[in-house]
Design an enzyme around this catalytic site. Structure first.
Site, PDB file in Angstrom:
ATOM      1  N   GLY A  15      82.067  65.755  17.062  1.00  0.00           N
ATOM      2  CA  GLY A  15      80.999  64.832  17.409  1.00  0.00           C
ATOM      3  C   GLY A  15      81.476  63.875  18.489  1.00  0.00           C
ATOM      4  O   GLY A  15      82.243  64.250  19.377  1.00  0.00           O
ATOM      5  N   VAL A  16      81.058  62.623  18.388  1.00  0.00           N
ATOM      6  CA  VAL A  16      81.411  61.630  19.397  1.00  0.00           C
ATOM      7  C   VAL A  16      82.922  61.452  19.500  1.00  0.00           C
ATOM      8  O   VAL A  16      83.499  61.457  20.591  1.00  0.00           O
ATOM      9  CB  VAL A  16      80.742  60.268  19.068  1.00  0.00           C
ATOM     10  CG1 VAL A  16      81.227  59.189  20.020  1.00  0.00           C
ATOM     11  CG2 VAL A  16      79.230  60.403  19.143  1.00  0.00           C
ATOM     12  N   VAL A  17      83.586  61.324  18.339  1.00  0.00           N
ATOM     13  CA  VAL A  17      85.035  61.122  18.346  1.00  0.00           C
ATOM     14  C   VAL A  17      85.763  62.425  18.640  1.00  0.00           C
ATOM     15  O   VAL A  17      86.667  62.481  19.482  1.00  0.00           O
ATOM     16  CB  VAL A  17      85.506  60.543  17.000  1.00  0.00           C
ATOM     17  CG1 VAL A  17      87.032  60.432  16.966  1.00  0.00           C
ATOM     18  CG2 VAL A  17      84.882  59.180  16.761  1.00  0.00           C
ATOM     19  N   ARG A  48      79.645  72.553  13.008  1.00  0.00           N
ATOM     20  CA  ARG A  48      78.511  73.046  12.219  1.00  0.00           C
ATOM     21  C   ARG A  48      77.504  73.784  13.089  1.00  0.00           C
ATOM     22  O   ARG A  48      76.844  74.720  12.642  1.00  0.00           O
ATOM     23  CB  ARG A  48      77.821  71.885  11.500  1.00  0.00           C
ATOM     24  CG  ARG A  48      78.587  71.348  10.312  1.00  0.00           C
ATOM     25  CD  ARG A  48      77.814  70.255   9.604  1.00  0.00           C
ATOM     26  NE  ARG A  48      77.611  69.093  10.469  1.00  0.00           N
ATOM     27  CZ  ARG A  48      76.932  68.002  10.111  1.00  0.00           C
ATOM     28  NH1 ARG A  48      76.370  67.939   8.921  1.00  0.00           N
ATOM     29  NH2 ARG A  48      76.798  66.980  10.937  1.00  0.00           N
ATOM     30  N   ARG A  49      77.373  73.361  14.362  1.00  0.00           N
ATOM     31  CA  ARG A  49      76.382  73.967  15.257  1.00  0.00           C
ATOM     32  C   ARG A  49      77.094  74.591  16.459  1.00  0.00           C
ATOM     33  O   ARG A  49      77.362  73.918  17.458  1.00  0.00           O
ATOM     34  CB  ARG A  49      75.382  72.918  15.717  1.00  0.00           C
ATOM     35  CG  ARG A  49      74.507  72.378  14.585  1.00  0.00           C
ATOM     36  CD  ARG A  49      73.595  71.270  15.057  1.00  0.00           C
ATOM     37  NE  ARG A  49      74.363  70.098  15.454  1.00  0.00           N
ATOM     38  CZ  ARG A  49      73.813  68.958  15.891  1.00  0.00           C
ATOM     39  NH1 ARG A  49      72.505  68.854  15.975  1.00  0.00           N
ATOM     40  NH2 ARG A  49      74.573  67.936  16.223  1.00  0.00           N
ATOM     41  N   GLU A 192      73.181  52.246  13.394  1.00  0.00           N
ATOM     42  CA  GLU A 192      72.580  53.547  13.119  1.00  0.00           C
ATOM     43  C   GLU A 192      71.106  53.370  12.775  1.00  0.00           C
ATOM     44  O   GLU A 192      70.634  52.267  12.483  1.00  0.00           O
ATOM     45  CB  GLU A 192      73.303  54.214  11.946  1.00  0.00           C
ATOM     46  CG  GLU A 192      74.795  54.430  12.156  1.00  0.00           C
ATOM     47  CD  GLU A 192      75.093  55.544  13.140  1.00  0.00           C
ATOM     48  OE1 GLU A 192      74.172  56.342  13.443  1.00  0.00           O
ATOM     49  OE2 GLU A 192      76.238  55.623  13.619  1.00  0.00           O
ATOM     50  N   LYS A 207      87.194  49.941   4.154  1.00  0.00           N
ATOM     51  CA  LYS A 207      88.338  49.516   4.958  1.00  0.00           C
ATOM     52  C   LYS A 207      89.179  48.480   4.219  1.00  0.00           C
ATOM     53  O   LYS A 207      90.410  48.488   4.311  1.00  0.00           O
ATOM     54  CB  LYS A 207      87.848  48.962   6.295  1.00  0.00           C
ATOM     55  CG  LYS A 207      87.155  50.015   7.148  1.00  0.00           C
ATOM     56  CD  LYS A 207      86.451  49.406   8.350  1.00  0.00           C
ATOM     57  CE  LYS A 207      85.740  50.473   9.163  1.00  0.00           C
ATOM     58  NZ  LYS A 207      84.962  49.902  10.293  1.00  0.00           N
TER      59      LYS A 207
END
Length: 430
Positions: A15-17, A48-49, A192, A207
């Site tokens: 993904g983004v990271v 996944r995609r 989000e 955290k």
């Protein structure tokens, strides 16, 4: 001397990271090889995609079978940036079983199941590194685990969620209400579509559990962390804070009890003096304030989220783990020798700011003061304003146990002259 056989890396999640990790591994391949002492090779990317376009990643590296990837047997390091509990937990454990060390950014999994993962890593002689799980690019986990390993840490207090800090900062600097500030955070991509994990403190609590465990060499589970969100913070709270020379932050606080025999971990909004270094942390930045016996007060500051900052932390761990692989060694694992009990929120001692809506008539202040005295909570200052039979009463206390304050508030609600408890805010950092 540079080893010619590359160390093979499996990337779980893109993904983004993950995509930023892959990009940096490719564009900075020579620098990474020089720092490690051997080249690193992206051996597979589990997604996944598979039909999604991922620039810079050869199509032959893409797979939907993450389990088969970590079971290959030739993988040296698995980077887990999937998030969530499953399948991340099973994949990490499987990677250990098949000879791979793991770098993870998964705060939720580490806070909930870190003990089992550390045990699995030790059992199979592998590393588990997770600098990216807390505060993004800010070097924090490794300083606590290594640089301060010879010191005694008494307190860790910080802003560890950029979304909530952005919202509270906008409320403070522009006078915006919570909903308006949240809308701006969403529009800018800081929040989000469902901001619950951030604004209700779940993200910060995970955290806090990780930080407390490392700082105090004891096991702190996510369920041990007291959590209170910031959705009830109002513009009026900021006005009251300003009168006290304070601002409001959502803080993660981990500390030893005064006698050193227990620890606490908590997340909640709090007033903090403008003179405190954390008060000046703006926008979506993170900062963590550490108080150690010998080192004194230290502050770690920087971007706490985002693809590039988080990828920076992941790659720092990757370099460290790969160096360990070359030396046939492992880095520090879990340190839980202290086995200190985790006290409840009721045992926490701090100051409080309480705003009450009361009837504007003689004797009300005396009734309120009596309730505080009966519960052993000493009053520091009182401010009262009134008009047309209604009044606002603001009480700031001296330090008192949270349980005593809770009892006080419960008793205040039962007074006929108290129309409502408008706000309760802890005061920290003094």
């Amino acid at each position: 001397m540079m080893r010619t056989r590359p160390l093979k890396v499996a990337l779980l999640g893109c993904g983004v990271v993950g995509s930023e990790v892959a990009r940096i591994m490719t564009t900075h391949a020579d620098d990474l090889a020089a720092r490690i002492g051997a080249p690193v090779e992206l051996a597979g990317v589990a997604v996944r995609r598979p039909d999604k376009v991922r620039g810079g990643i050869p199509a032959e590296l893409i797979t939907t079978d993450a389990t088969a990837l970590v079971k290959r047997g030739d993988i040296d390091v698995a980077i887990e940036v999937i998030g969530g509990i499953e399948p991340a937990r099973t994949l990490i454990t499987t990677a250990f079983e098949h000879g791979a060390s793991v770098v993870s950014a998964n705060k939720a999994l580490l806070a909930q199941g870190g003990q089992a993962l550390h045990a699995a890593a030790e059992r199979h002689g592998q590393d588990l590194y997770y600098e990216a799980a807390v505060a993004g690019a800010i070097p924090l986990i490794r300083p606590l685990r290594e640089s301060l390993a010879g010191d005694k840490i008494n307190r860790v207090m910080g802003i560890v969620n950029g979304t909530t800090n952005f919202i509270l900062d906008k409320m403070d600097t522009s006078g915006a209400g919570y909903s308006e500030a949240l809308d701006e955070a969403t529009a800018l991509g800081y929040a989000e579509a469902d901001p619950t994990a951030d604004v209700e403190g779940f993200d910060a609590a995970a955290k806090a559990a990780i930080l407390a465990g490392i700082a105090f060499h004891t096991r702190v589970r996510l369920d041990d962390v007291y959590r209170e969100g910031m959705t009830e913070v109002t513009s009026a709270d900021f006005v009251s804070a300003a009168r006290m020379g304070c601002t409001i932050k959502l803080l993660a606080i981990c500390e030893r009890a005064a006698d050193g025999e227990s620890v606490t971990a908590r997340v909640h909004p709090a007033m903090i003096p403008l003179s405190h270094p954390l008060a000046s942390v703006r926008e979506a930045y993170n900062a963590v304030f550490v108080e150690a016996e010998a080192a004194g007060r230290l502050m770690f500051y920087g971007p706490g989220a985002g693809g590039s900052p988080t990828a920076s932390a992941v790659l720092g761990d990757l370099v460290a783990v790969c160096r360990n692989k070359l030396n046939e060694a492992t880095g520090p694992g879990e340190s839980a020798y202290s086995r200190l009990p985790v006290s409840s929120m009721g045992d926490v001692v701090t100051r409080y700011h309480i705003s009450l809506d009361v009837a504007d008539k003689p004797g009300v202040l005396a009734q309120v003061a009596t309730v505080f005295a009966e519960h052993g909570v000493s009053i520091d200052t009182v401010r009262q304003t009134g008009k047309d039979g209604e009044a606002s009463l603001v009480v700031v206390t001296h330090r008192a146990p949270d349980a005593a304050l809770s009892g006080t508030v419960e008793a205040l609600r039962k007074l006929d002259t108290v129309r409502g408890v408008a706000s309760i805010m802890r005061v920290e950092g003094e």
